[in-house]
Design a protein around this motif. Structure first.
Motif, PDB file in Angstrom:
ATOM      1  N   ARG A 107      -5.279  -1.717   8.693  1.00 34.61           N
ATOM      2  CA  ARG A 107      -6.862  -1.970   7.593  1.00 34.61           C
ATOM      3  C   ARG A 107      -5.069  -2.992   6.638  1.00 34.61           C
ATOM      4  NH1 ARG A 107      -8.773   1.800   9.635  1.00 34.61           N
ATOM      5  NH2 ARG A 107     -10.884   1.889   8.741  1.00 34.61           N
ATOM      6  N   CYS A 108      -4.174  -2.980   6.834  1.00 28.90           N
ATOM      7  CA  CYS A 108      -3.310  -3.968   6.504  1.00 28.90           C
ATOM      8  C   CYS A 108      -3.207  -5.503   6.703  1.00 28.90           C
ATOM      9  CB  CYS A 108      -1.855  -3.300   5.581  1.00 28.90           C
ATOM     10  SG  CYS A 108      -1.800  -1.792   4.901  1.00 28.90           S
ATOM     11  N   ASP A 109      -2.938  -6.386   5.578  1.00 29.89           N
ATOM     12  CA  ASP A 109      -2.031  -7.919   6.641  1.00 29.89           C
ATOM     13  C   ASP A 109      -1.271  -7.699   6.733  1.00 29.89           C
ATOM     14  OD1 ASP A 109      -5.235  -8.839   5.743  1.00 29.89           O
ATOM     15  OD2 ASP A 109      -4.069  -9.113   4.291  1.00 29.89           O
ATOM     16  N   PRO A 110      -0.641  -8.740   7.747  1.00 31.50           N
ATOM     17  CA  PRO A 110       0.380  -9.154   7.980  1.00 31.50           C
ATOM     18  C   PRO A 110       1.252  -8.648   6.693  1.00 31.50           C
ATOM     19  CG  PRO A 110      -1.061  -9.692   9.235  1.00 31.50           C
ATOM     20  CD  PRO A 110      -1.827  -9.349   8.460  1.00 31.50           C
ATOM     21  N   GLY A 111       2.869  -8.005   6.818  1.00 34.54           N
ATOM     22  CA  GLY A 111       3.654  -8.483   5.935  1.00 34.54           C
ATOM     23  C   GLY A 111       3.250  -7.603   5.040  1.00 34.54           C
ATOM     24  N   THR A 112       2.017  -6.882   4.777  1.00 35.29           N
ATOM     25  CA  THR A 112       2.103  -5.632   3.839  1.00 35.29           C
ATOM     26  C   THR A 112       2.954  -4.390   4.169  1.00 35.29           C
ATOM     27  OG1 THR A 112      -0.055  -5.829   3.803  1.00 35.29           O
ATOM     28  CG2 THR A 112       0.560  -3.711   3.333  1.00 35.29           C
ATOM     29  N   ARG A 113       3.967  -4.242   2.795  1.00 37.88           N
ATOM     30  CA  ARG A 113       4.688  -2.931   3.103  1.00 37.88           C
ATOM     31  C   ARG A 113       3.895  -1.860   2.680  1.00 37.88           C
ATOM     32  NH1 ARG A 113      11.060  -1.633   1.383  1.00 37.88           N
ATOM     33  NH2 ARG A 113      10.902  -2.604   3.651  1.00 37.88           N
ATOM     34  N   VAL A 114       4.045  -0.987   3.568  1.00 36.46           N
ATOM     35  CA  VAL A 114       2.829   0.268   3.845  1.00 36.46           C
ATOM     36  C   VAL A 114       4.138   1.913   2.861  1.00 36.46           C
ATOM     37  CG1 VAL A 114       2.071   2.733   4.928  1.00 36.46           C
ATOM     38  CG2 VAL A 114       1.046  -0.427   5.261  1.00 36.46           C
ATOM     39  N   THR A 115       3.601   2.304   1.661  1.00 35.44           N
ATOM     40  CA  THR A 115       5.432   3.358   1.448  1.00 35.44           C
ATOM     41  C   THR A 115       4.507   4.793   1.938  1.00 35.44           C
ATOM     42  OG1 THR A 115       4.262   2.562  -0.403  1.00 35.44           O
ATOM     43  CG2 THR A 115       6.496   1.456   0.381  1.00 35.44           C
ATOM     44  N   LEU A 116       5.809   5.433   1.500  1.00 35.03           N
ATOM     45  CA  LEU A 116       4.796   6.866   1.262  1.00 35.03           C
ATOM     46  C   LEU A 116       5.927   8.075   0.838  1.00 35.03           C
ATOM     47  CD1 LEU A 116       5.493   8.823   4.306  1.00 35.03           C
ATOM     48  CD2 LEU A 116       3.837   7.337   5.396  1.00 35.03           C
ATOM     49  N   LEU A 117       5.516   9.114   0.627  1.00 36.69           N
ATOM     50  CA  LEU A 117       6.835  10.329  -0.094  1.00 36.69           C
ATOM     51  C   LEU A 117       6.633  11.576   1.174  1.00 36.69           C
ATOM     52  CD1 LEU A 117       6.368   8.644  -2.682  1.00 36.69           C
ATOM     53  CD2 LEU A 117       8.036  10.320  -2.937  1.00 36.69           C
ATOM     54  N   VAL A 176       0.538  -0.857   0.469  1.00 41.84           N
ATOM     55  CA  VAL A 176       0.132   0.160   0.117  1.00 41.84           C
ATOM     56  C   VAL A 176       0.258   0.901   0.444  1.00 41.84           C
ATOM     57  CG1 VAL A 176      -1.559   0.984   1.220  1.00 41.84           C
ATOM     58  CG2 VAL A 176      -1.958  -1.194   0.878  1.00 41.84           C
ATOM     59  N   HIS A 177       0.481   2.346  -0.723  1.00 39.88           N
ATOM     60  CA  HIS A 177       1.355   3.648  -0.810  1.00 39.88           C
ATOM     61  C   HIS A 177       0.512   4.412  -0.208  1.00 39.88           C
ATOM     62  CE1 HIS A 177       4.265   6.896  -1.926  1.00 39.88           C
ATOM     63  NE2 HIS A 177       2.518   7.256  -2.202  1.00 39.88           N
ATOM     64  N   LEU A 178       0.614   5.445   0.574  1.00 38.08           N
ATOM     65  CA  LEU A 178       0.025   6.366   1.340  1.00 38.08           C
ATOM     66  C   LEU A 178       0.415   7.507   1.004  1.00 38.08           C
ATOM     67  CD1 LEU A 178      -1.715   7.272   3.727  1.00 38.08           C
ATOM     68  CD2 LEU A 178       0.492   7.813   5.132  1.00 38.08           C
ATOM     69  N   ALA A 179      -1.025   8.103  -0.319  1.00 36.99           N
ATOM     70  CA  ALA A 179      -0.626   9.058  -1.317  1.00 36.99           C
ATOM     71  C   ALA A 179      -0.579  10.189  -0.830  1.00 36.99           C
ATOM     72  CB  ALA A 179      -1.706   8.697  -2.495  1.00 36.99           C
ATOM     73  N   GLU A 180      -1.789  10.202   0.151  1.00 37.00           N
ATOM     74  CA  GLU A 180      -1.919  11.623   0.712  1.00 37.00           C
ATOM     75  C   GLU A 180      -2.284  11.552   1.842  1.00 37.00           C
ATOM     76  OE1 GLU A 180      -4.785  13.849  -1.300  1.00 37.00           O
ATOM     77  OE2 GLU A 180      -2.991  14.596  -3.197  1.00 37.00           O
ATOM     78  N   LEU A 181      -1.937  12.852   3.107  1.00 36.20           N
ATOM     79  CA  LEU A 181      -2.295  12.667   4.201  1.00 36.20           C
ATOM     80  C   LEU A 181      -2.363  13.914   4.610  1.00 36.20           C
ATOM     81  CD1 LEU A 181      -1.625  10.789   7.456  1.00 36.20           C
ATOM     82  CD2 LEU A 181      -1.055  13.133   7.129  1.00 36.20           C
ATOM     83  N   ALA A 223      12.620  14.508  -1.724  1.00 36.12           N
ATOM     84  CA  ALA A 223      11.739  14.001  -1.185  1.00 36.12           C
ATOM     85  C   ALA A 223      12.410  12.662  -0.810  1.00 36.12           C
ATOM     86  CB  ALA A 223      10.478  13.096  -2.316  1.00 36.12           C
ATOM     87  N   LEU A 224      12.096  11.986   0.383  1.00 30.23           N
ATOM     88  CA  LEU A 224      12.533  10.929   0.657  1.00 30.23           C
ATOM     89  C   LEU A 224      11.175   9.972   1.173  1.00 30.23           C
ATOM     90  CD1 LEU A 224      14.169  11.749   4.645  1.00 30.23           C
ATOM     91  CD2 LEU A 224      15.326  10.479   2.230  1.00 30.23           C
ATOM     92  N   VAL A 225      11.776   8.898   0.509  1.00 29.38           N
ATOM     93  CA  VAL A 225      10.634   7.483   0.595  1.00 29.38           C
ATOM     94  C   VAL A 225      11.108   6.644   1.746  1.00 29.38           C
ATOM     95  CG1 VAL A 225      10.011   5.630  -0.536  1.00 29.38           C
ATOM     96  CG2 VAL A 225      10.345   6.942  -1.655  1.00 29.38           C
ATOM     97  N   TYR A 226       9.204   6.490   2.791  1.00 27.75           N
ATOM     98  CA  TYR A 226       9.886   5.948   3.405  1.00 27.75           C
ATOM     99  C   TYR A 226       8.760   4.349   3.559  1.00 27.75           C
ATOM    100  CZ  TYR A 226      10.588   9.474   6.859  1.00 27.75           C
ATOM    101  OH  TYR A 226      11.787  10.176   7.378  1.00 27.75           O
ATOM    102  N   ALA A 227       9.512   2.907   4.591  1.00 29.82           N
ATOM    103  CA  ALA A 227       8.735   2.281   4.142  1.00 29.82           C
ATOM    104  C   ALA A 227       8.399   1.801   6.096  1.00 29.82           C
ATOM    105  CB  ALA A 227       9.421   1.256   3.455  1.00 29.82           C
TER     106      ALA A 227
END
Length: 142
Positions: free
Chosen positions: A87-97, A60-65, A133-137
């Motif tokens: 809301r993510c399943d275990p093992g899911t990678r969440v990314t954002l910029l 999942v990518h957190l596109a806007e907050l 920008a930095l990409v966070y995970a």
């Protein structure tokens, strides 16, 4: 308190988006087809004071907050990020910029456990200038 966005929230979410340095009206118009939107409210039935849009299946990518400036420092941003992760399943990678100079956002993400994993030079345009920008995970625990 967070909840899924409703059609009646559209104008409030659009107004909130104006607080972003690099808003994406196209994303806002199409998030229902490509992801999900959570809103933060201060009381049940209340007007949204913040939102988070995610895109993607699997990872999942957190596109806007964004949280309305008048409602910041009340935990809404953390609650939204926590809601996305929950809301993510275990093992899911969440990314954002995030812009490298956005210290409050970086501090929030790092306090939750996000780690910087990549650097994007000249990623955001701000009034004719460019910001890096930095990409966070964050990997949701198994």
């Amino acid at each position: 308190m967070i909840r899924p966005a409703r059609p009646a929230d559209a104008s409030a979410i659009a107004a909130l988006q104006s607080h972003l340095d690099a808003p994406s009206p196209e994303l806002l118009a199409s998030f229902a087809a490509v992801g999900a939107c959570l809103v933060a409210v201060e009381r049940p039935g209340g007007e949204p004071v913040g939102y988070a849009i995610t895109v993607g299946e699997g990872d999942v990518h957190l596109a806007e907050l964004v949280v309305d400036p008048d409602h910041r420092r009340r935990g809404h941003g953390r609650t939204l990020v926590d809601g996305v992760v929950a809301r993510c399943d275990p093992g899911t990678r969440v990314t954002l910029l995030v812009a490298v100079d956005n210290d409050p956002a970086r501090s929030l993400y790092e306090s939750i456990g996000f780690q910087p994993v990549a650097y994007r030079p000249c990623f955001y345009e701000r009034g004719g200038a460019w910001a890096d920008a930095l990409v966070y995970a964050y990997d949701v625990p198994e």
